[in-house]
Design a protein around this motif. Structure first.
Motif, mmCIF file in Angstrom:
data_model
loop_
_atom_site.group_PDB
_atom_site.id
_atom_site.type_symbol
_atom_site.label_atom_id
_atom_site.label_comp_id
_atom_site.label_asym_id
_atom_site.label_seq_id
_atom_site.Cartn_x
_atom_site.Cartn_y
_atom_site.Cartn_z
ATOM 1 N N PHE A 16 6.700 9.270 2.824
ATOM 2 C CA PHE A 16 7.447 8.106 2.321
ATOM 3 C C PHE A 16 8.717 8.496 1.558
ATOM 4 O O PHE A 16 9.672 7.725 1.535
ATOM 5 C CB PHE A 16 6.527 7.172 1.532
ATOM 6 C CG PHE A 16 5.634 6.386 2.460
ATOM 7 C CD1 PHE A 16 6.151 5.343 3.212
ATOM 8 C CD2 PHE A 16 4.305 6.722 2.642
ATOM 9 C CE1 PHE A 16 5.356 4.627 4.109
ATOM 10 C CE2 PHE A 16 3.493 6.019 3.534
ATOM 11 C CZ PHE A 16 4.024 4.970 4.275
ATOM 12 N N PHE A 31 8.363 -5.726 6.832
ATOM 13 C CA PHE A 31 7.675 -5.472 5.554
ATOM 14 C C PHE A 31 8.120 -6.497 4.508
ATOM 15 O O PHE A 31 7.319 -6.999 3.727
ATOM 16 C CB PHE A 31 7.947 -4.045 5.057
ATOM 17 C CG PHE A 31 7.113 -3.007 5.766
ATOM 18 C CD1 PHE A 31 5.755 -2.891 5.492
ATOM 19 C CD2 PHE A 31 7.667 -2.173 6.722
ATOM 20 C CE1 PHE A 31 4.967 -1.948 6.153
ATOM 21 C CE2 PHE A 31 6.890 -1.227 7.383
ATOM 22 C CZ PHE A 31 5.536 -1.121 7.102
ATOM 23 N N ALA A 54 1.593 0.412 -4.667
ATOM 24 C CA ALA A 54 2.183 0.919 -3.416
ATOM 25 C C ALA A 54 3.352 0.016 -3.032
ATOM 26 O O ALA A 54 3.459 -0.457 -1.915
ATOM 27 C CB ALA A 54 1.145 0.985 -2.290
ATOM 28 N N ALA A 59 9.023 -5.013 -1.314
ATOM 29 C CA ALA A 59 8.827 -6.151 -0.402
ATOM 30 C C ALA A 59 8.183 -7.342 -1.119
ATOM 31 O O ALA A 59 8.508 -8.493 -0.842
ATOM 32 C CB ALA A 59 7.973 -5.727 0.793
ATOM 33 N N ASP A 78 4.362 3.346 -7.208
ATOM 34 C CA ASP A 78 4.291 3.988 -5.893
ATOM 35 C C ASP A 78 4.194 5.495 -6.095
ATOM 36 O O ASP A 78 4.745 6.035 -7.049
ATOM 37 C CB ASP A 78 5.533 3.643 -5.056
ATOM 38 C CG ASP A 78 5.285 3.842 -3.574
ATOM 39 O OD1 ASP A 78 5.142 2.839 -2.850
ATOM 40 O OD2 ASP A 78 5.207 5.007 -3.127
ATOM 41 N N ILE A 79 3.496 6.145 -5.184
ATOM 42 C CA ILE A 79 3.311 7.604 -5.287
ATOM 43 C C ILE A 79 4.575 8.354 -4.858
ATOM 44 O O ILE A 79 4.750 9.523 -5.165
ATOM 45 C CB ILE A 79 2.072 8.030 -4.460
ATOM 46 C CG1 ILE A 79 1.488 9.332 -4.964
ATOM 47 C CG2 ILE A 79 2.382 8.080 -2.977
ATOM 48 C CD1 ILE A 79 0.069 9.592 -4.495
ATOM 49 N N ASP A 105 -0.051 7.015 -9.187
ATOM 50 C CA ASP A 105 -1.059 7.016 -8.131
ATOM 51 C C ASP A 105 -1.993 5.810 -8.328
ATOM 52 O O ASP A 105 -2.500 5.587 -9.437
ATOM 53 C CB ASP A 105 -1.850 8.337 -8.247
ATOM 54 C CG ASP A 105 -2.952 8.464 -7.228
ATOM 55 O OD1 ASP A 105 -3.147 7.537 -6.414
ATOM 56 O OD2 ASP A 105 -3.635 9.516 -7.252
ATOM 57 N N ALA A 106 -2.236 5.083 -7.252
ATOM 58 C CA ALA A 106 -3.089 3.884 -7.315
ATOM 59 C C ALA A 106 -4.489 4.207 -7.836
ATOM 60 O O ALA A 106 -5.167 3.348 -8.404
ATOM 61 C CB ALA A 106 -3.205 3.266 -5.917
ATOM 62 N N GLY A 122 0.634 -4.430 -0.689
ATOM 63 C CA GLY A 122 1.036 -4.707 0.696
ATOM 64 C C GLY A 122 0.947 -3.438 1.532
ATOM 65 O O GLY A 122 1.644 -2.463 1.255
#
Ligand code: SAM
Length: 276
Positions: A16, A31, A54, A59, A78-79, A105-106, A122
């Motif tokens: 990513f 997205f 994430a 979006a 987001d990572i 990190d989630a 999402g």
């Protein structure tokens, strides 16, 4: 296991980071479309606090910020630092004061318990090596009565594009996508999503599905879109001396599908939500 998960996350971060500058560019911004639909599905209200897990390039974050207004607050995590940097640039550019994006990190959230009204995610849950840890974290940071809403891709393909899988199989007979999560988890069925939300102790579960047609102006736009998201890992796996030949075959198929308005491509998506 720990090491394997670290490795999976490193690969995802690299992927990513790499696509962050073009993510969801080139052609229809699907997205963005589904991200905004997710915000509507979650039913976010003025003054609420939202965590967008994430969050990619925002979006869902930008519409969430609009919905919660100046009394509310939106945090995207987001990572991928590439994704976070791009989102923060746009936040700055649009002079938005109630939203920010952070590298996190989630599966390891650095937030107080019972802080958010909503957790959104999402097209992210299937990347987590251990989704149960992440879901536990979402439950922890949600207020009582708060909601976790997310999207995944439904296990259904646009029948006009079955040839693409067959073509990939022809060029990559050994290729297997390894998402790292337990194979029994079905993120791509309504029953699977209901089951994982229930097992994670969410209540008032609701699942919806949507089919949406996106139109690409020509073969080149359709091809370029593949390089703007996770599909790039498949293209990368095709040997360099074969990629031109693969592309030619794709263009031949697309030419047949092309109509006056362009190339129509259906996408099938699941929306799921549960309450704490
Ligand atoms: C397909 S993109 C979706 C982005 C955005 N939610 C959207 O709908 O456009 C998936 C995102 O998940 C992020 N991601 C993957 N694993 C993650 C993790 N463990 N923690 C946080 N973010 C993660 C990736 O970096 C990527 O930005």
């Amino acid at each position: 296991m720990g090491d394997k998960n670290t490795e999976i996350k490193k690969d995802i971060t690299d992927l990513f980071d790499r696509v962050s500058s073009v993510f969801d560019d080139n052609g229809p911004r699907f997205f963005k479309y589904f991200g905004e639909e997710l915000v509507k599905f979650a039913d976010i209200k003025y003054g609420e606090k939202v965590l967008d897990v994430a969050s990619g390039k925002g979006a869902s974050l930008f519409l969430s910020a609009k919905k919660v207004g100046e009394k509310g607050n939106v945090i995207g995590i987001d990572i991928s630092k590439g994704m976070v940097d791009k989102t923060n640039l746009e936040i700055k550019h649009k002079c938005i004061e109630n939203a920010q994006s952070i590298v996190m990190d989630a599966e390891n959230l650095d937030f107080a318990s019972e802080y958010f009204n909503h957790v959104l995610c999402g097209f992210g849950v299937f990347f987590f090596p251990d989704y149960k840890i992440a879901f536990k974290e979402f439950m922890r940071v949600l207020k009582h009565g708060g909601k976790f809403s997310f999207t995944t891709f439904l296990r259904k393909k646009d029948e006009n594009f079955i040839w693409l899988d067959e073509l990939v199989e022809e060029y990559l007979p050994e290729y297997e996508e390894d998402c790292g999560y337990e194979e029994t988890v079905e993120f791509d069925t309504e029953e699977g999503l209901y089951k994982i939300l229930k097992e994670s102790n969410f209540k008032n579960i609701k699942i919806e599905k949507e089919e949406k047609i996106f139109i690409y102006k020509d073969e080149q736009e359709w091809w370029d879109k593949l390089y703007t998201h996770g599909y790039v890992t498949i293209l990368d796996a095709i040997p360099l001396d074969k990629i031109e030949e693969f592309k030619l075959k794709v263009f031949e198929k697309l030419k047949v599908l092309k109509k006056e308005n362009g190339i129509e491509n259906s996408m099938y998506v699941l929306y799921a939500k549960g309450e704490k």
